[in-house]
Design a protein around this motif. Sequence first.
Motif, PDB file in Angstrom:
ATOM      1  N   VAL A   1       2.032  -1.818  -9.446  1.00 38.14           N
ATOM      2  CA  VAL A   1       3.045  -2.376  -8.153  1.00 38.14           C
ATOM      3  C   VAL A   1       3.343  -3.754  -8.477  1.00 38.14           C
ATOM      4  O   VAL A   1       4.252  -4.366  -7.965  1.00 38.14           O
ATOM      5  CB  VAL A   1       2.097  -2.063  -6.846  1.00 38.14           C
ATOM      6  N   SER A   2       2.479  -4.620  -8.816  1.00 40.60           N
ATOM      7  CA  SER A   2       2.322  -5.924  -8.963  1.00 40.60           C
ATOM      8  C   SER A   2       3.784  -5.959 -10.013  1.00 40.60           C
ATOM      9  O   SER A   2       4.762  -6.918  -9.729  1.00 40.60           O
ATOM     10  CB  SER A   2       1.316  -6.688  -9.529  1.00 40.60           C
TER      11      SER A   2
ATOM     12  N   ASP B   1       0.784  -1.283  -0.082  1.00 35.62           N
ATOM     13  CA  ASP B   1      -0.032   0.021  -0.053  1.00 35.62           C
ATOM     14  C   ASP B   1       0.887   1.159  -0.001  1.00 35.62           C
ATOM     15  O   ASP B   1       0.536   2.249  -0.538  1.00 35.62           O
ATOM     16  CB  ASP B   1      -0.943   0.096   1.153  1.00 35.62           C
ATOM     17  N   TYR B   2       2.115   1.265   0.685  1.00 33.52           N
ATOM     18  CA  TYR B   2       2.792   2.465   0.831  1.00 33.52           C
ATOM     19  C   TYR B   2       3.388   2.675  -0.698  1.00 33.52           C
ATOM     20  O   TYR B   2       3.607   3.705  -0.996  1.00 33.52           O
ATOM     21  CB  TYR B   2       3.937   2.200   1.703  1.00 33.52           C
ATOM     22  N   LEU B   3       3.928   1.562  -1.441  1.00 28.36           N
ATOM     23  CA  LEU B   3       4.409   1.472  -2.565  1.00 28.36           C
ATOM     24  C   LEU B   3       3.253   2.274  -3.427  1.00 28.36           C
ATOM     25  O   LEU B   3       3.668   3.247  -4.284  1.00 28.36           O
ATOM     26  CB  LEU B   3       5.067   0.358  -3.292  1.00 28.36           C
ATOM     27  N   LYS B   4       2.168   1.905  -3.521  1.00 26.80           N
ATOM     28  CA  LYS B   4       1.270   2.391  -4.292  1.00 26.80           C
ATOM     29  C   LYS B   4       0.937   3.862  -3.949  1.00 26.80           C
ATOM     30  O   LYS B   4       0.782   4.578  -4.987  1.00 26.80           O
ATOM     31  CB  LYS B   4      -0.155   1.378  -4.035  1.00 26.80           C
TER      32      LYS B   4
ATOM     33  N   TRP C   1       1.018   4.284  -7.920  1.00 28.21           N
ATOM     34  CA  TRP C   1       0.823   3.229  -8.696  1.00 28.21           C
ATOM     35  C   TRP C   1      -0.451   2.600  -8.746  1.00 28.21           C
ATOM     36  O   TRP C   1      -0.864   2.441  -7.618  1.00 28.21           O
ATOM     37  CB  TRP C   1       2.043   1.988  -8.413  1.00 28.21           C
ATOM     38  N   SER C   2      -0.787   1.805  -9.591  1.00 29.51           N
ATOM     39  CA  SER C   2      -2.085   1.001  -9.581  1.00 29.51           C
ATOM     40  C   SER C   2      -1.713  -0.399  -9.026  1.00 29.51           C
ATOM     41  O   SER C   2      -0.614  -0.787  -8.839  1.00 29.51           O
ATOM     42  CB  SER C   2      -2.635   0.828 -10.980  1.00 29.51           C
TER      43      SER C   2
ATOM     44  N   PRO D   1       4.608   7.611 -13.243  1.00 31.50           N
ATOM     45  CA  PRO D   1       4.661   6.565 -12.516  1.00 31.50           C
ATOM     46  C   PRO D   1       4.817   5.144 -13.060  1.00 31.50           C
ATOM     47  O   PRO D   1       5.462   4.385 -12.667  1.00 31.50           O
ATOM     48  CB  PRO D   1       3.193   6.730 -11.514  1.00 31.50           C
ATOM     49  N   ALA D   2       3.932   5.286 -14.155  1.00 29.32           N
ATOM     50  CA  ALA D   2       3.969   3.871 -15.095  1.00 29.32           C
ATOM     51  C   ALA D   2       5.439   3.629 -15.544  1.00 29.32           C
ATOM     52  O   ALA D   2       6.048   2.553 -15.547  1.00 29.32           O
ATOM     53  CB  ALA D   2       3.058   3.929 -16.163  1.00 29.32           C
TER      54      ALA D   2
END
Length: 179
Positions: free
Chosen positions: A61-62, A48-51, A56-57, A94-95
Amino acid sequence: MLSTKHELVRAMVARAEGLGVPRGSRMFKIALQAVSFMSEEKLAAKVDYLKKTFRWSDAQVSFALTRAPFLLRRSKDMLRRRSEFLISEVGLEPAYIAHYPIMLYYSMEARLIPRYYVLKFLKENGFLDRDWRFYTVLTKTQDGFVKKYICPYKDVAPHLAEEYAAACKGEIPANFRFA
């Protein structure tokens, strides 16, 4: 891991697979190390922190974690600083960062910031005639970067090499300057 209980190993494998890292891939071992002894709750909080931090979606993130699972072991401060720099200062989407998450492993002081400022200087002064891919610039060796982005401009920007060297030591010049 050999002395760890079977249930804990199974849980680590499930968490690594849950990140989207296939068992047969080269990254699976790294993913196992990244999630080892990390609870489901702690893992979910880090994801969640990374997102949130990188905007990120779930898919992004995956994707990023399948390429760089050890991001889960990086500190929140380190991740936040890189996010602020790469998104706000460099202007990366971000992408793009999710597609090249390995750039988050590089040192801010020794690589990210100095190389960005060299490229910014060259572009603002009309020396770069095309856009550059930041990831490609980051992954060049030190010698390769200097040969491509410093040496060709030694006549028109003789201080660029010394300012880049100073920047790599953490001394960012106020402005890269001409002679």
